[in-house]
Design a protein around this motif. Sequence first.
Motif, PDB file in Angstrom:
ATOM      1  N   LEU A 114      56.074  17.286  51.325  1.00  0.00           N
ATOM      2  CA  LEU A 114      55.384  18.574  51.282  1.00  0.00           C
ATOM      3  C   LEU A 114      55.992  19.522  50.250  1.00  0.00           C
ATOM      4  O   LEU A 114      55.806  20.743  50.315  1.00  0.00           O
ATOM      5  CB  LEU A 114      55.340  19.237  52.660  1.00  0.00           C
ATOM      6  CG  LEU A 114      54.493  18.512  53.719  1.00  0.00           C
ATOM      7  CD1 LEU A 114      54.381  19.360  54.982  1.00  0.00           C
ATOM      8  CD2 LEU A 114      53.100  18.174  53.192  1.00  0.00           C
ATOM      9  N   GLU A 115      56.689  18.979  49.275  1.00  0.00           N
ATOM     10  CA  GLU A 115      57.155  19.789  48.145  1.00  0.00           C
ATOM     11  C   GLU A 115      55.943  20.224  47.325  1.00  0.00           C
ATOM     12  O   GLU A 115      55.042  19.422  47.036  1.00  0.00           O
ATOM     13  CB  GLU A 115      58.111  18.984  47.276  1.00  0.00           C
ATOM     14  CG  GLU A 115      58.606  19.738  46.051  1.00  0.00           C
ATOM     15  CD  GLU A 115      59.495  18.887  45.168  1.00  0.00           C
ATOM     16  OE1 GLU A 115      59.908  19.387  44.098  1.00  0.00           O
ATOM     17  OE2 GLU A 115      59.774  17.726  45.540  1.00  0.00           O
ATOM     18  N   ILE A 116      55.904  21.497  46.968  1.00  0.00           N
ATOM     19  CA  ILE A 116      54.773  22.025  46.199  1.00  0.00           C
ATOM     20  C   ILE A 116      54.860  21.531  44.762  1.00  0.00           C
ATOM     21  O   ILE A 116      55.840  21.797  44.055  1.00  0.00           O
ATOM     22  CB  ILE A 116      54.743  23.558  46.247  1.00  0.00           C
ATOM     23  CG1 ILE A 116      54.535  24.032  47.696  1.00  0.00           C
ATOM     24  CG2 ILE A 116      53.637  24.099  45.343  1.00  0.00           C
ATOM     25  CD1 ILE A 116      54.593  25.537  47.866  1.00  0.00           C
ATOM     26  N   ARG A 117      53.845  20.798  44.314  1.00  0.00           N
ATOM     27  CA  ARG A 117      53.825  20.274  42.952  1.00  0.00           C
ATOM     28  C   ARG A 117      53.343  21.306  41.957  1.00  0.00           C
ATOM     29  O   ARG A 117      53.773  21.338  40.808  1.00  0.00           O
ATOM     30  CB  ARG A 117      52.939  19.032  42.885  1.00  0.00           C
ATOM     31  CG  ARG A 117      53.470  17.830  43.652  1.00  0.00           C
ATOM     32  CD  ARG A 117      52.492  16.674  43.564  1.00  0.00           C
ATOM     33  NE  ARG A 117      53.014  15.466  44.216  1.00  0.00           N
ATOM     34  CZ  ARG A 117      52.284  14.368  44.406  1.00  0.00           C
ATOM     35  NH1 ARG A 117      51.015  14.337  43.996  1.00  0.00           N
ATOM     36  NH2 ARG A 117      52.817  13.318  45.007  1.00  0.00           N
ATOM     37  N   GLY A 118      52.369  22.129  42.384  1.00  0.00           N
ATOM     38  CA  GLY A 118      51.858  23.137  41.474  1.00  0.00           C
ATOM     39  C   GLY A 118      50.568  23.738  41.961  1.00  0.00           C
ATOM     40  O   GLY A 118      49.976  23.306  42.961  1.00  0.00           O
ATOM     41  N   ALA A 119      50.123  24.774  41.254  1.00  0.00           N
ATOM     42  CA  ALA A 119      48.876  25.466  41.579  1.00  0.00           C
ATOM     43  C   ALA A 119      47.740  24.899  40.742  1.00  0.00           C
ATOM     44  O   ALA A 119      47.943  24.486  39.590  1.00  0.00           O
ATOM     45  CB  ALA A 119      49.028  26.957  41.304  1.00  0.00           C
ATOM     46  N   LEU A 120      46.564  24.879  41.319  1.00  0.00           N
ATOM     47  CA  LEU A 120      45.383  24.374  40.621  1.00  0.00           C
ATOM     48  C   LEU A 120      44.716  25.496  39.824  1.00  0.00           C
ATOM     49  O   LEU A 120      44.610  26.633  40.301  1.00  0.00           O
ATOM     50  CB  LEU A 120      44.375  23.792  41.613  1.00  0.00           C
ATOM     51  CG  LEU A 120      44.688  22.403  42.158  1.00  0.00           C
ATOM     52  CD1 LEU A 120      43.873  22.121  43.412  1.00  0.00           C
ATOM     53  CD2 LEU A 120      44.420  21.334  41.105  1.00  0.00           C
ATOM     54  N   THR A 121      44.275  25.166  38.631  1.00  0.00           N
ATOM     55  CA  THR A 121      43.421  26.056  37.854  1.00  0.00           C
ATOM     56  C   THR A 121      42.101  25.343  37.602  1.00  0.00           C
ATOM     57  O   THR A 121      42.050  24.110  37.517  1.00  0.00           O
ATOM     58  CB  THR A 121      44.071  26.427  36.513  1.00  0.00           C
ATOM     59  OG1 THR A 121      44.307  25.230  35.750  1.00  0.00           O
ATOM     60  CG2 THR A 121      45.375  27.167  36.729  1.00  0.00           C
ATOM     61  N   TYR A 122      41.046  26.141  37.495  1.00  0.00           N
ATOM     62  CA  TYR A 122      39.703  25.585  37.354  1.00  0.00           C
ATOM     63  C   TYR A 122      39.088  26.007  36.023  1.00  0.00           C
ATOM     64  O   TYR A 122      39.261  27.165  35.596  1.00  0.00           O
ATOM     65  CB  TYR A 122      38.815  26.059  38.503  1.00  0.00           C
ATOM     66  CG  TYR A 122      39.199  25.487  39.852  1.00  0.00           C
ATOM     67  CD1 TYR A 122      38.594  24.338  40.342  1.00  0.00           C
ATOM     68  CD2 TYR A 122      40.186  26.092  40.633  1.00  0.00           C
ATOM     69  CE1 TYR A 122      38.943  23.812  41.579  1.00  0.00           C
ATOM     70  CE2 TYR A 122      40.545  25.579  41.875  1.00  0.00           C
ATOM     71  CZ  TYR A 122      39.923  24.432  42.337  1.00  0.00           C
ATOM     72  OH  TYR A 122      40.272  23.910  43.554  1.00  0.00           O
ATOM     73  N   PRO A 123      38.359  25.099  35.369  1.00  0.00           N
ATOM     74  CA  PRO A 123      37.732  25.447  34.088  1.00  0.00           C
ATOM     75  C   PRO A 123      36.672  26.527  34.223  1.00  0.00           C
ATOM     76  O   PRO A 123      36.330  27.190  33.246  1.00  0.00           O
ATOM     77  CB  PRO A 123      37.121  24.115  33.628  1.00  0.00           C
ATOM     78  CG  PRO A 123      36.961  23.310  34.870  1.00  0.00           C
ATOM     79  CD  PRO A 123      38.101  23.699  35.750  1.00  0.00           C
ATOM     80  N   THR A 124      36.163  26.724  35.433  1.00  0.00           N
ATOM     81  CA  THR A 124      35.136  27.738  35.668  1.00  0.00           C
ATOM     82  C   THR A 124      35.747  29.095  36.008  1.00  0.00           C
ATOM     83  O   THR A 124      35.019  30.039  36.293  1.00  0.00           O
ATOM     84  CB  THR A 124      34.229  27.298  36.827  1.00  0.00           C
ATOM     85  OG1 THR A 124      35.043  27.034  37.988  1.00  0.00           O
ATOM     86  CG2 THR A 124      33.457  26.046  36.467  1.00  0.00           C
ATOM     87  N   GLY A 125      37.086  29.192  35.998  1.00  0.00           N
ATOM     88  CA  GLY A 125      37.740  30.420  36.420  1.00  0.00           C
ATOM     89  C   GLY A 125      38.211  30.305  37.853  1.00  0.00           C
ATOM     90  O   GLY A 125      38.200  29.228  38.460  1.00  0.00           O
TER      91      GLY A 125
END
Length: 366
Positions: free
Chosen positions: A325-336
């Motif tokens: 459950l280590e946080i790998r990263g935040a998601l970003t979306y091409p649509t904003g």
Amino acid sequence: MSITAQLRDSVRLPGGDALVNGFAFESRRDGPRRALLQNGHELEVYDLSEVFAGERAPAAVFPVPWPGWDRGVHSVSPDGSFAVFSGQRAVRAVSTGGETLWEYRHGCWGPEIGHPHTGDEQEVCRGLEQGSCRVSDDGRFVWAHVVIEPERQDRQKQREQQEYDGQDWQEYWVVLGARDGREVARLPLDSAASGSHHLSHPDGVHMGLCIGMGQDGILLHWARWDGEKLSAWDLNEGLDRILMDVHAEHPGFLTVEHYGADLRLHALDGTVLAEAVPEPADDEQPRSWDYASGFLDADTVIATTVESDEDPDGSRHWLLDARTLEIRGALTYPTGRVGSYVRPLGDGTWLTYDGRSETLNRWQGA
């Protein structure tokens, strides 16, 4: 670290918000991933793979037995031949043609103890309390969370043995035969539910039940029925956790603390294997996990902090290692920014829903 999401599919599906913000999603081991969407007096069942392939018609449609009752969590058999509805006073199995296959009557989920009914089965009593049901993955049994009133001859004994507070009903977890609705096992529950949901373990043997009791907390149970004996255990000692997800290729299951303080991975006996606390926002304000998280696949968990991210540009969807459950990263979306909750499908993809355009989107990580 930022991880870019890629749009795989997009389709207009009115009512599809229940997939990411409710219990309209049903998945089975080696079976289709389905959306169970109530549309007026009908329950429409969609095979999501067919929906994203361009099929707009539901795979099956079942008439709702009680059109005025819009609560409860329902289920559909693995082969799609019948649906089981969790009603206010009964669990009922219905064929696609609308035929009642069987009915299991139980006490009323209405909040007024001992209130009379008119005899009209379509009567809906006051209150928001509700139960749930789930057809087993082999299609042989139905698990249901119900209210049962004790037999009249047992009530005096009940009053003598304990202080009586006017409550002459008890909640039970029952196992019913899927062919005829006959009760084969029951487990008394120490709950006063506002609602509940089931989670079928991909091993085809175990069933989970999560009971929400509003401000009084959450109860979580696991059980198995071997055809002769019901074995059950709970994770309620000092805990207050919502059952979220389980994956066929992963040994544990996920829960989130009632108010989102942490996300935990458990072994089936409840042992905590890992824990994740959400990262604070840039202004050091604490975040909390939402009630939407699950296994993206056997190696990755997706979780959200939509409710606590007040910054419109803040990160809201996160990927975590499924074992630590280590946080790998935040998601970003091409649509904003995407402010939707998520529904992981277990195959490396997940769903979000845009309520303005009634669009269901399917994503995968880069």
